[in-house]
Design a protein around this motif. Structure first.
Motif, mmCIF file in Angstrom:
data_model
loop_
_atom_site.group_PDB
_atom_site.id
_atom_site.type_symbol
_atom_site.label_atom_id
_atom_site.label_comp_id
_atom_site.label_asym_id
_atom_site.label_seq_id
_atom_site.Cartn_x
_atom_site.Cartn_y
_atom_site.Cartn_z
ATOM 1 N N ARG A 113 8.547 -6.879 -0.951
ATOM 2 C CA ARG A 113 8.467 -6.404 0.334
ATOM 3 C C ARG A 113 6.858 -6.438 0.560
ATOM 4 N N MET A 114 6.376 -6.957 1.798
ATOM 5 C CA MET A 114 4.990 -6.973 1.914
ATOM 6 C C MET A 114 4.523 -5.950 3.131
ATOM 7 N N ILE A 115 3.487 -5.336 3.167
ATOM 8 C CA ILE A 115 2.783 -4.590 4.069
ATOM 9 C C ILE A 115 1.690 -5.033 4.539
ATOM 10 N N GLN A 116 1.529 -5.287 5.743
ATOM 11 C CA GLN A 116 0.421 -5.998 6.336
ATOM 12 C C GLN A 116 -0.579 -4.928 6.915
ATOM 13 N N LEU A 117 -1.606 -5.006 6.383
ATOM 14 C CA LEU A 117 -2.807 -4.007 6.690
ATOM 15 C C LEU A 117 -3.869 -4.586 7.704
ATOM 16 N N ASP A 118 -4.726 -3.836 8.438
ATOM 17 C CA ASP A 118 -5.682 -4.586 8.998
ATOM 18 C C ASP A 118 -7.180 -4.410 8.410
ATOM 19 N N SER A 119 -7.171 -4.042 7.282
ATOM 20 C CA SER A 119 -8.449 -3.969 6.500
ATOM 21 C C SER A 119 -8.179 -4.658 5.174
ATOM 22 N N MET A 120 -9.115 -5.384 4.553
ATOM 23 C CA MET A 120 -9.065 -5.868 3.135
ATOM 24 C C MET A 120 -8.944 -4.774 2.147
ATOM 25 N N VAL A 121 -8.121 -5.107 1.137
ATOM 26 C CA VAL A 121 -7.358 -3.972 0.242
ATOM 27 C C VAL A 121 -7.700 -4.375 -1.213
ATOM 28 N N GLY A 122 -8.371 -3.654 -2.151
ATOM 29 C CA GLY A 122 -8.790 -4.098 -3.255
ATOM 30 C C GLY A 122 -7.921 -3.640 -4.059
ATOM 31 N N THR A 123 -7.284 -2.610 -4.065
ATOM 32 C CA THR A 123 -6.244 -2.103 -4.856
ATOM 33 C C THR A 123 -5.102 -1.078 -4.437
ATOM 34 N N VAL A 124 -4.264 -0.800 -5.176
ATOM 35 C CA VAL A 124 -3.235 0.181 -4.663
ATOM 36 C C VAL A 124 -2.672 0.903 -5.710
ATOM 37 N N VAL A 125 -2.559 2.183 -5.801
ATOM 38 C CA VAL A 125 -2.220 3.142 -6.837
ATOM 39 C C VAL A 125 -0.977 4.036 -5.971
ATOM 40 N N PRO A 126 0.006 4.505 -7.214
ATOM 41 C CA PRO A 126 0.874 5.276 -6.695
ATOM 42 C C PRO A 126 0.316 6.962 -6.398
ATOM 43 N N ARG A 127 0.892 7.737 -5.657
ATOM 44 C CA ARG A 127 0.543 9.113 -5.704
ATOM 45 C C ARG A 127 1.571 9.850 -6.293
ATOM 46 N N LYS A 128 1.180 10.758 -6.979
ATOM 47 C CA LYS A 128 2.082 11.752 -7.737
ATOM 48 C C LYS A 128 3.266 12.454 -6.751
ATOM 49 N N GLY A 164 -9.314 -1.331 -8.905
ATOM 50 C CA GLY A 164 -9.512 0.291 -9.182
ATOM 51 C C GLY A 164 -8.205 0.734 -9.750
ATOM 52 N N LYS A 165 -8.257 2.147 -10.336
ATOM 53 C CA LYS A 165 -6.851 2.635 -10.942
ATOM 54 C C LYS A 165 -7.156 4.237 -10.954
ATOM 55 N N CYS A 166 -6.134 5.014 -11.312
ATOM 56 C CA CYS A 166 -6.276 6.312 -11.642
ATOM 57 C C CYS A 166 -6.415 6.672 -12.815
ATOM 58 N N ASP A 167 -7.152 7.577 -13.220
ATOM 59 C CA ASP A 167 -7.782 8.289 -14.535
ATOM 60 C C ASP A 167 -6.468 9.022 -15.092
ATOM 61 N N PRO A 168 -6.155 9.512 -16.536
ATOM 62 C CA PRO A 168 -5.265 10.444 -16.720
ATOM 63 C C PRO A 168 -5.031 11.518 -16.008
ATOM 64 N N LYS A 169 -6.101 11.924 -15.419
ATOM 65 C CA LYS A 169 -6.082 13.351 -14.896
ATOM 66 C C LYS A 169 -5.573 13.291 -13.288
ATOM 67 N N GLY A 170 -5.483 11.915 -12.906
ATOM 68 C CA GLY A 170 -5.078 11.680 -11.583
ATOM 69 C C GLY A 170 -6.115 11.316 -10.426
ATOM 70 N N ARG A 171 -7.288 11.297 -10.850
ATOM 71 C CA ARG A 171 -8.507 10.953 -10.062
ATOM 72 C C ARG A 171 -8.328 9.422 -9.629
ATOM 73 N N PHE A 172 -8.689 8.917 -8.542
ATOM 74 C CA PHE A 172 -8.530 7.379 -8.207
ATOM 75 C C PHE A 172 -10.234 6.866 -8.230
ATOM 76 N N TRP A 173 -10.290 5.994 -9.171
ATOM 77 C CA TRP A 173 -11.425 5.474 -9.488
ATOM 78 C C TRP A 173 -11.134 4.014 -8.831
#
Ligand code: ZN
Length: 286
Positions: free
Chosen positions: A43-58, A98-107
């Motif tokens: 499935r594709m989601i079209q955004l209106d801004s360039m997107v560098g990375t995606v991460v899940p939320r808890k 980017g990616k999330c650290d073990p504590k859940g912060r988004f880098w």
């Protein structure tokens, strides 16, 4: 190796496995892809801004690093909600990997859209929406991951051809004591995205290198090389039921028209079982 879907991304990036799903992005085309291996559907989601990375939320849903800053993304509606834009005053930069650290912060880090040196930085977004700049004068902010004991952070600024390790304080997010742990020979391409396996070895996508390579960061030594039928390999992530499938993104961008003609698979999403397992990805606490 053939791509597993028909998609050929302009600039594929940001592969991450969560639950039973593979998420990745096409930066240039402003798209988030959600791949379900059980049904082999995407499935594709079209955004209106360039997107560098995606991460899940808890708590469910996704977060993204856009050209316009960190944002939440509702995968059902495609709606984005801005969180913070640390480079609102720099329209010539955009977020990259980017990616999330073990504590859940988004880098996630930034780079000049036209790839000029030292225009970017690496940022950390906490669950309350606070952003701090962690590394300055970055050229092409790319792969990032944490050791299994969460005491070391590994980071790639592509034009340095190095993986740098930092001592990591998982309580505070403080980084210190940077040192080079892996060097990639320039003739092999530039280190791009990166993930870690259950042994603590790093798997590094090589832009311009037709491959993903595996190094032990404690010795610097190479333990494996996976050939990919695309010159510009951009990111990788372990997925599948036992996390032993290595998913790999690639790009059409960065090739001459002549080179592209010889790479019908460029921009594809690949999957290969490398006989070793990854570790689960971390989700954003915000
Ligand atoms: Zn990258």
């Amino acid at each position: 190796m053939n791509p597993i879907t028909a998609t050929r991304a302009t600039l594929g990036e940001g592969a991450i496995w969560y639950g039973d799903t593979l998420y990745w992005v096409d930066i240039t085309e402003k798209r988030v892809y959600i791949y379900d291996p059980k049904s082999n559907s995407e499935r594709m989601i079209q955004l209106d801004s360039m997107v560098g990375t995606v991460v899940p939320r808890k708590q469910g849903g996704l977060a993204v690093a856009l050209q316009t800053g960190f944002a939440l993304l509702d995968p059902e509606t495609g709606e984005t909600t801005p969180i913070a834009d640390p480079e609102a005053d720099k329209p010539h930069t955009r977020f990259n990997d980017g990616k999330c650290d073990p504590k859940g912060r988004f880098w996630a880090g930034t780079m000049a859209i036209k790839e000029g040196p030292n225009q970017g930085a690496l940022y950390m977004l906490d669950g309350k929406g606070n952003v701090s700049k962690k590394v300055d004068n970055v050229s092409i902010s790319n792969g990032i991951c944490w050791s299994l004991d969460a005491r070391t952070m590994y980071y790639i600024d592509t034009p340095t051809y190095q993986v740098v390790a930092y001592d990591y304080d998982n309580e505070t997010g403080d980084i210190s004591n940077p040192r080079t742990v892996i060097e990639i020979d320039r003739s092999e391409g530039g280190p791009d995205g990166m993930t870690i396996d259950e042994r603590g070895y790093l798997w590094i996508a090589l832009w311009g290198g037709y491959s993903v390579v595996c190094h032990d960061p404690n010795t610097g030594k190479r333990h494996a090389k996976v050939d990919v039928p695309a010159a510009n390999v951009t990111s990788c992530a372990f997925g599948g039921d036992d996390l032993s499938d290595l998913y790999i993104t690639s790009a059409r961008q960065g090739n001459s028209p002549e080179a592209l003609e010889k790479q019908p698979h460029a921009g594809g999403l690949f999957r290969v079982n490398v006989g070793v397992r990854g570790v689960p990805a971390f989700a954003f606490e915000g």
